[in-house]
Design an enzyme around this catalytic site. Sequence first.
Site, PDB file in Angstrom:
ATOM      1  N   ASP A  51       2.643   5.372  -6.897  1.00  0.00           N
ATOM      2  CA  ASP A  51       3.908   5.290  -6.170  1.00  0.00           C
ATOM      3  C   ASP A  51       5.125   5.184  -7.069  1.00  0.00           C
ATOM      4  O   ASP A  51       6.253   5.283  -6.591  1.00  0.00           O
ATOM      5  CB  ASP A  51       3.882   4.073  -5.232  1.00  0.00           C
ATOM      6  CG  ASP A  51       2.938   4.304  -4.075  1.00  0.00           C
ATOM      7  OD1 ASP A  51       2.946   5.416  -3.541  1.00  0.00           O
ATOM      8  OD2 ASP A  51       2.184   3.386  -3.731  1.00  0.00           O
ATOM      9  N   HIS A  68      -2.442  -2.410  -9.825  1.00  0.00           N
ATOM     10  CA  HIS A  68      -3.420  -1.831  -8.912  1.00  0.00           C
ATOM     11  C   HIS A  68      -4.672  -2.684  -8.916  1.00  0.00           C
ATOM     12  O   HIS A  68      -5.043  -3.217  -9.962  1.00  0.00           O
ATOM     13  CB  HIS A  68      -3.774  -0.393  -9.346  1.00  0.00           C
ATOM     14  CG  HIS A  68      -4.355   0.414  -8.239  1.00  0.00           C
ATOM     15  ND1 HIS A  68      -5.689   0.378  -7.947  1.00  0.00           N
ATOM     16  CD2 HIS A  68      -3.773   1.240  -7.335  1.00  0.00           C
ATOM     17  CE1 HIS A  68      -5.901   1.165  -6.908  1.00  0.00           C
ATOM     18  NE2 HIS A  68      -4.763   1.700  -6.511  1.00  0.00           N
ATOM     19  N   HIS A  78       0.870  -1.185   0.000  1.00  0.00           N
ATOM     20  CA  HIS A  78       0.000   0.000   0.000  1.00  0.00           C
ATOM     21  C   HIS A  78       0.905   1.233   0.000  1.00  0.00           C
ATOM     22  O   HIS A  78       1.681   1.426  -0.921  1.00  0.00           O
ATOM     23  CB  HIS A  78      -0.929  -0.118   1.212  1.00  0.00           C
ATOM     24  CG  HIS A  78      -2.074   0.839   1.267  1.00  0.00           C
ATOM     25  ND1 HIS A  78      -2.473   1.617   0.212  1.00  0.00           N
ATOM     26  CD2 HIS A  78      -2.935   1.144   2.281  1.00  0.00           C
ATOM     27  CE1 HIS A  78      -3.512   2.348   0.571  1.00  0.00           C
ATOM     28  NE2 HIS A  78      -3.811   2.085   1.820  1.00  0.00           N
TER      29      HIS A  78
END
Length: 448
Positions: free
Chosen positions: A363, A307, A268
């Site tokens: 990210d 994702h 995460h």
Amino acid sequence: MSENTLTITDNRTGKQYGIPIENGTIKAIDLRQIKISEHDFGLMTYDPAFMNTASCKSRITFIDGDKGILEYRGYPIEQLAEKSTYLEVAYLLLHGELPTESQLQQWTDNITHHTFINENIKKVIDGFHYDAHPMGVFEATLGALSTFYPDAKDIFNQELRRKQIYRLIAKVPTIAAFAYRHRIGMQYSYPDNELSYEANFLNMMFKTTELKYQPNPVLERALSVLFILHADHEQNCSTNAMRSIGSAHTDPFSAIAGAAAALYGPLHGGANEMVLRMLNEIGSIDKVADYIKRVKAGEFRLMGFGHRVYKNYDPRARIIKKVAYEVFEVTGRDPLLDIALELERIALEDEYFVKRKLYPNVDFYSGIIYQAMRFPVDIFPVLFAIGRTSGWLAQWIEMLDDSDQKIARPRQVYLGQRTRDYVPMERRSAARAEAGQGEAALLTGHGV
Ligand code: CMC
């Protein structure tokens, strides 16, 4: 039967049931009436990791993962990232509408005047070991804050609720910066209320001997965009934790500490830190192809890729990539960017990634920007948490005010042993040997 229903035939009994369909969903509880006998508990759904279960109705964030669309309260993320500041977006998430000029001024004023933390909180931070991970310090300090604000337990008092929101949004950058300064052994830099939210954070992180800290406006703006992009993402792991903990009517400081703990994980919010470590490990462009080979062989995952919801380019990654170039104009180009670009290029052409619809996520590029801005790698998840605080709070309020919600309490499919007689200590080894169970079996998730 109405056309907005689902007809289910239970082949075990031959009975038919009409289950209402609303908003593209059926209520799992409507399946409970499907039984084979009077004593049967009734049918449940089995959905580990909530792959196909909506846990709430929400009006905060919309995602179309196939098309790569992200909207907060209906506003496309691209427009918010271009035109808003983080505090404006935080207001939007929490209130449902963009603020007027006076509302924004009042909101900013309220946040700005809650940035200081109790001096005793500093002692909590001081108690951590010199090399404590800032995310661990952040989480623990948020939990500790709940003891400083007992009024936070009064979660249905609107005025007090508002106050906790000001406190939380205002204090998370202070805690983050203090955790960092403690780590490097530097005296704390106190909040400067004349600076913007982002500039003040940079001031608390990096101020040294200058009388007044003045950040570079490009970096200040980049940070605002990054906070906006991280502000909410509907029912992700940490938000689900926030709602779940909050559903027990826990105070928001404790609930956010739990949400931050969920965010800490490498799958995460910890992924941005892992991306940077990965890029450093790869080290040079010529090693990228070999690294991808090892990912495909299942040795490890390509961090910052994939994702649960996006099966297309994460729209946040696209914006961040653009911001990266703006930041590098100021800081100079980070060679890791070239490794990241090459990784992306190869992965997007490779059948393994194409077939699984694996694209860069938020990210993938954020860490490179943070590093260029001089943030140390292990504070990256904390930066994510600062931006996400407004989203967690918006989701928490929505959950508390939703009459459909109750304490979160999933069901399970029990596959373990049923009623059996207690085995006395002296007989256990023999009993286990008879059953062919070794000691190791006890250490696995499967138990005995
Ligand atoms: N690298 C290589 N293969 C991958 C990756 C990856 N990053 N992500 C998924 N896969 C493969 C996976 O092995 C599986 O392949 P197969 O079908 O052959 O078994 C397939 O793609 C589906 O993966 P999954 O684990 O079922 O997908 P998920 O929806 O459960 O996981 C994820 C989503 C984000 C946890 C995962 O993609 C991942 O681990 N990514 C790397 C960590 C990361 O970047 N996390 C940040 C997410 S964005 C920020 C946030 O919102 O937290």
